[in-house]
Write a protein that holds these residues in place. Sequence first.
Motif, PDB file in Angstrom:
ATOM      1  N   ALA A  75       0.822  -1.211   0.000  1.00  0.00           N
ATOM      2  CA  ALA A  75       0.000   0.000   0.000  1.00  0.00           C
ATOM      3  C   ALA A  75       0.858   1.264   0.000  1.00  0.00           C
ATOM      4  O   ALA A  75       0.540   2.254  -0.676  1.00  0.00           O
ATOM      5  CB  ALA A  75      -0.937  -0.007   1.204  1.00  0.00           C
ATOM      6  N   GLU A  76       1.972   1.229   0.757  1.00  0.00           N
ATOM      7  CA  GLU A  76       2.818   2.414   0.834  1.00  0.00           C
ATOM      8  C   GLU A  76       3.452   2.722  -0.515  1.00  0.00           C
ATOM      9  O   GLU A  76       3.460   3.868  -0.973  1.00  0.00           O
ATOM     10  CB  GLU A  76       3.900   2.194   1.891  1.00  0.00           C
ATOM     11  CG  GLU A  76       4.715   3.447   2.236  1.00  0.00           C
ATOM     12  CD  GLU A  76       5.826   3.732   1.224  1.00  0.00           C
ATOM     13  OE1 GLU A  76       6.119   4.933   0.989  1.00  0.00           O
ATOM     14  OE2 GLU A  76       6.369   2.771   0.665  1.00  0.00           O
ATOM     15  N   ALA A  77       3.982   1.689  -1.185  1.00  0.00           N
ATOM     16  CA  ALA A  77       4.596   1.900  -2.490  1.00  0.00           C
ATOM     17  C   ALA A  77       3.557   2.341  -3.516  1.00  0.00           C
ATOM     18  O   ALA A  77       3.810   3.239  -4.332  1.00  0.00           O
ATOM     19  CB  ALA A  77       5.297   0.630  -2.952  1.00  0.00           C
ATOM     20  N   HIS A  78       2.392   1.715  -3.477  1.00  0.00           N
ATOM     21  CA  HIS A  78       1.332   2.050  -4.419  1.00  0.00           C
ATOM     22  C   HIS A  78       0.917   3.515  -4.280  1.00  0.00           C
ATOM     23  O   HIS A  78       0.606   4.177  -5.286  1.00  0.00           O
ATOM     24  CB  HIS A  78       0.130   1.141  -4.166  1.00  0.00           C
ATOM     25  CG  HIS A  78      -1.075   1.471  -5.000  1.00  0.00           C
ATOM     26  ND1 HIS A  78      -1.173   1.165  -6.342  1.00  0.00           N
ATOM     27  CD2 HIS A  78      -2.240   2.099  -4.681  1.00  0.00           C
ATOM     28  CE1 HIS A  78      -2.344   1.576  -6.808  1.00  0.00           C
ATOM     29  NE2 HIS A  78      -3.001   2.146  -5.825  1.00  0.00           N
ATOM     30  N   SER A  79       0.930   4.031  -3.063  1.00  0.00           N
ATOM     31  CA  SER A  79       0.472   5.399  -2.827  1.00  0.00           C
ATOM     32  C   SER A  79       1.429   6.447  -3.363  1.00  0.00           C
ATOM     33  O   SER A  79       1.069   7.629  -3.456  1.00  0.00           O
ATOM     34  CB  SER A  79       0.270   5.614  -1.317  1.00  0.00           C
ATOM     35  OG  SER A  79       1.524   5.602  -0.630  1.00  0.00           O
ATOM     36  N   ARG A  80       2.641   6.055  -3.747  1.00  0.00           N
ATOM     37  CA  ARG A  80       3.613   7.027  -4.251  1.00  0.00           C
ATOM     38  C   ARG A  80       3.280   7.494  -5.655  1.00  0.00           C
ATOM     39  O   ARG A  80       3.788   8.512  -6.115  1.00  0.00           O
ATOM     40  CB  ARG A  80       5.018   6.408  -4.273  1.00  0.00           C
ATOM     41  CG  ARG A  80       5.546   5.950  -2.930  1.00  0.00           C
ATOM     42  CD  ARG A  80       6.898   5.262  -3.136  1.00  0.00           C
ATOM     43  NE  ARG A  80       7.256   4.406  -2.008  1.00  0.00           N
ATOM     44  CZ  ARG A  80       8.264   3.549  -2.022  1.00  0.00           C
ATOM     45  NH1 ARG A  80       9.010   3.430  -3.126  1.00  0.00           N
ATOM     46  NH2 ARG A  80       8.529   2.800  -0.977  1.00  0.00           N
ATOM     47  N   TYR A  81       2.462   6.736  -6.370  1.00  0.00           N
ATOM     48  CA  TYR A  81       2.256   6.993  -7.781  1.00  0.00           C
ATOM     49  C   TYR A  81       0.831   7.445  -8.053  1.00  0.00           C
ATOM     50  O   TYR A  81      -0.117   7.019  -7.399  1.00  0.00           O
ATOM     51  CB  TYR A  81       2.549   5.718  -8.584  1.00  0.00           C
ATOM     52  CG  TYR A  81       3.870   5.089  -8.224  1.00  0.00           C
ATOM     53  CD1 TYR A  81       5.068   5.778  -8.403  1.00  0.00           C
ATOM     54  CD2 TYR A  81       3.928   3.811  -7.676  1.00  0.00           C
ATOM     55  CE1 TYR A  81       6.285   5.210  -8.061  1.00  0.00           C
ATOM     56  CE2 TYR A  81       5.138   3.227  -7.328  1.00  0.00           C
ATOM     57  CZ  TYR A  81       6.314   3.937  -7.525  1.00  0.00           C
ATOM     58  OH  TYR A  81       7.512   3.372  -7.179  1.00  0.00           O
ATOM     59  N   ALA A  82       0.693   8.301  -9.050  1.00  0.00           N
ATOM     60  CA  ALA A  82      -0.627   8.756  -9.460  1.00  0.00           C
ATOM     61  C   ALA A  82      -1.338   7.633 -10.203  1.00  0.00           C
ATOM     62  O   ALA A  82      -0.728   6.933 -11.021  1.00  0.00           O
ATOM     63  CB  ALA A  82      -0.498   9.983 -10.356  1.00  0.00           C
ATOM     64  N   ALA A  83      -2.614   7.480  -9.919  1.00  0.00           N
ATOM     65  CA  ALA A  83      -3.384   6.417 -10.563  1.00  0.00           C
ATOM     66  C   ALA A  83      -3.366   6.563 -12.082  1.00  0.00           C
ATOM     67  O   ALA A  83      -3.309   5.570 -12.816  1.00  0.00           O
ATOM     68  CB  ALA A  83      -4.816   6.429 -10.038  1.00  0.00           C
TER      69      ALA A  83
END
Length: 411
Positions: free
Chosen positions: A233-241
């Motif tokens: 979740a932390e890594a995923h949150s770094r990037y814009a959808a």
Amino acid sequence: MFSNTKKVALLLATGVLLSTSFGGSVALADTTSTAADSDTAVSTATNNQNDSDNQVVKDTETATSNDASNSTGSTAATTNGTATTTVQSAQDINLAAVKNAMLTELNSLRAQNGLTALTSVNVLNTYAQARTDSFTSSGVDDHAGWNSANMYPYYLDAEENIAQMPFTMLGTTDPTVIAQKITAEFYSENYDPQPNYGHRKNMLNPYINYVGIGVSVGSNGMVYFSQEMGNDAEAHSRYAASDLYSYYLTNENDYANVSKYDLVDSKRKNADYKARDGYNVVDVRGGVTTKNTPVSVYDRYGNKTDVTLAANTSWASDIIAIMDNSYFYHVSNNGFVLADDVTPWASFLAGTVVTATDNAMIYNNDGTATGTRVPVGTMWKTDRRSTNANGVKMYRIGTNAWLMKTDLTGA
């Protein structure tokens, strides 16, 4: 007819931007779903954002090693002055060493393309090993049984590359050589019938942070490989959808993103493949068809030559050359045609059968409706795929005759 320079330029520019100056993906392949053929190899790639028609690569060709020095799988020794031979087999492979070497080679590839290294984590390693262990009885088969939920907490933006390769094709137990061969095959997809460069794009995904690797050996000498990649979740949150979505859409292309790999590029001797200022190349499998007028041929510097291609003729192409921000298809040694002047197509669908779900309109090479339709429920073999000006995939069913994907099943 279909894709023009603007469309090619947009998609390639997106791939370059999202890949931090380089990007790409590919895979290895060669047999069907059976693991019994000791002379074939297969690979498939997927991620959870892709359309199903771009998630699988599989091959029915037979692959043989081109490296005569490694093809014997044996080493020589001497006993009392008499030469003896110790025959190696797939069972002699140090699986832990191969997995470590694969991680090193994967991150070397990423480094060559300006991307950060992937971090190996136990959860993904465990799942990757479970995947390859299962292949020893089933063989590699279109990602059957793959479930990103088993990758939790690294199940976001999940991707999988899987492959099988016979020991006779590997020809060695050296972990580094094995890692290089499987990575190069993932990168180049030399034996895939549907080479959408998904494996390369998975390995070079700039929005993935974690990886697990599995390697297993079957009793028949087949070696199985898996790369399981994803984010928590932390890594995923770094990037814009929107960035994630745009990158995954590159698997909708029939060509690679701009990328480089020393092991593959070193085999390209022709100057047409060499980068220079204002010039770069992108891998593609397919060709182009000229329109209703002759088409000028250009050299690798973008200069128009005296050569022309006749109207309504088809030419194989293996690269898209980007010359000073203009896009050309490679059709011969030092011979290129402008993307705007031709209809590009992918050739890996030969033999695929599609079925009309409506009284489907037939379109010509220029994308113009012919006024003729095929009856609903009729089945057609297709050998090429292209994209029209609206981004809809088109499938060729005959000379100068194409159907829209929206009117078909099986496409």
